[in-house]
Design an enzyme around this catalytic site. Structure first.
Site, PDB file in Angstrom:
ATOM      1  N   SER A  91       0.862  -1.185   0.000  1.00 20.99           N
ATOM      2  CA  SER A  91       0.000   0.000   0.000  1.00 20.99           C
ATOM      3  C   SER A  91       0.895   1.231   0.000  1.00 20.99           C
ATOM      4  O   SER A  91       2.057   1.175   0.441  1.00 20.99           O
ATOM      5  CB  SER A  91      -0.876   0.013   1.263  1.00 20.99           C
ATOM      6  N   TYR A 110      -1.779  -1.235  10.358  1.00 18.78           N
ATOM      7  CA  TYR A 110      -1.882  -1.561   8.934  1.00 18.78           C
ATOM      8  C   TYR A 110      -0.661  -1.029   8.186  1.00 18.78           C
ATOM      9  O   TYR A 110      -0.029  -1.735   7.396  1.00 18.78           O
ATOM     10  CB  TYR A 110      -3.170  -0.962   8.375  1.00 18.78           C
TER      11      TYR A 110
END
Length: 255
Positions: free
Chosen positions: A145, A158
């Site tokens: 990401s 995350y």
């Protein structure tokens, strides 16, 4: 011949988190490019739907219904499903995000995100690599990401796992290159998925995203899937250890 081969005829690909969003888009793009697919996800109904979509391209689809944290079960079921067939492409896509502020993160959230996004990705990559060698070289693709590269406002755990995937990609590429294995990662920004759908309903939030995106729009899943096809194809044979950010230019400057 200077035009590289972007097609995946007769290849076998494994995609985790294959029933929704990015995973489904990658699986269908791989099928369209000529690959057979092992689909891994929790939802049996979702798996059957994507299986039918893969088969509509004339390709074979296998399904494994499992939580990605149960990676030992997944490895065993892959062995049972495909026997000694070599795996040409393994995509670690499955992941979760809990958008808690750092002060509010619980140990339960920590364990869930770490085990899902990081621990399972490593051991599944390891299992895939054991099926690959110079006689049967393969591609491992980790879905990271932009949050693993630049700081975002929430979702610290995350972000930590996605940063770890980027570094894991580099280290595995270094170690497994001599085996003929390419290891790369994809770093998406915002795409329409189950993880982002509620956020993308907020006009102010979307405006904030677009202000930080030079191309001034949300990504389309087929644009991300195209990157995955490239990294799975012979066209990327001399690329390893890299993270391709599919982000509309967001990581030019970040937040």
């Amino acid at each position: 011949m200077y035009l590289p081969n972007f097609m995946l005829q007769s290849k076998l690909a494994v995609v985790t988190g294959a029933t929704k969003g990015i995973g489904r888009a990658i699986a269908l793009a791989y099928a369209e490019a000529g690959a057979d697919i092992v689909l891994i996800a929790r939802s049996k109904d979702g798996l059957e739907q994507v299986k039918e979509e893969v088969e509509a391209y004339g390709r074979q689809a296998y399904t494994i219904s499992s939580d990605i944290k149960d990676y030992r079960k997944i490895i065993s079921e892959v062995d049972q499903l495909i026997g000694d067939k070599p795996i040409d492409i393994w995509v670690n896509n499955a992941g979760i995000n809990v958008r808690s502020k750092a002060m509010d993160v619980t140990e339960e959230e920590w364990d869930q995100i770490i085990d899902t996004n990081m621990k399972s990705s490593f051991f599944l990559a390891q299992a895939a690599a054991k099926r690959m060698d110079k006689e049967n070289p393969g591609k491992i693709i980790n879905v990271s990401s932009v949050g693993g590269h630049v700081a975002l406002r929430t979702g610290v755990v995350y972000a930590m796992t996605k940063s770890a995937l980027i570094q894991m990609t580099k280290n595995l590429a270094m170690e497994w290159g001599k085996l003929g294995i390419n290891v790369n990662a994809i770093g998406p920004w915002y795409f329409p998925t189950s993880l982002t759908e509620k956020l993308l309903e907020d006009e102010d939030y979307v405006r904030d995203i677009l202000d930080r995106t030079p191309l001034n729009r949300i990504g389309k899943l087929e644009e991300l899937a195209g990157t995955a096809v490239f990294l799975g194809s012979d066209a990327s044979n001399y690329i390893t250890g890299q993270t391709l950010f599919v982000d509309g230019g967001m990581t030019i400057y970040g937040f």
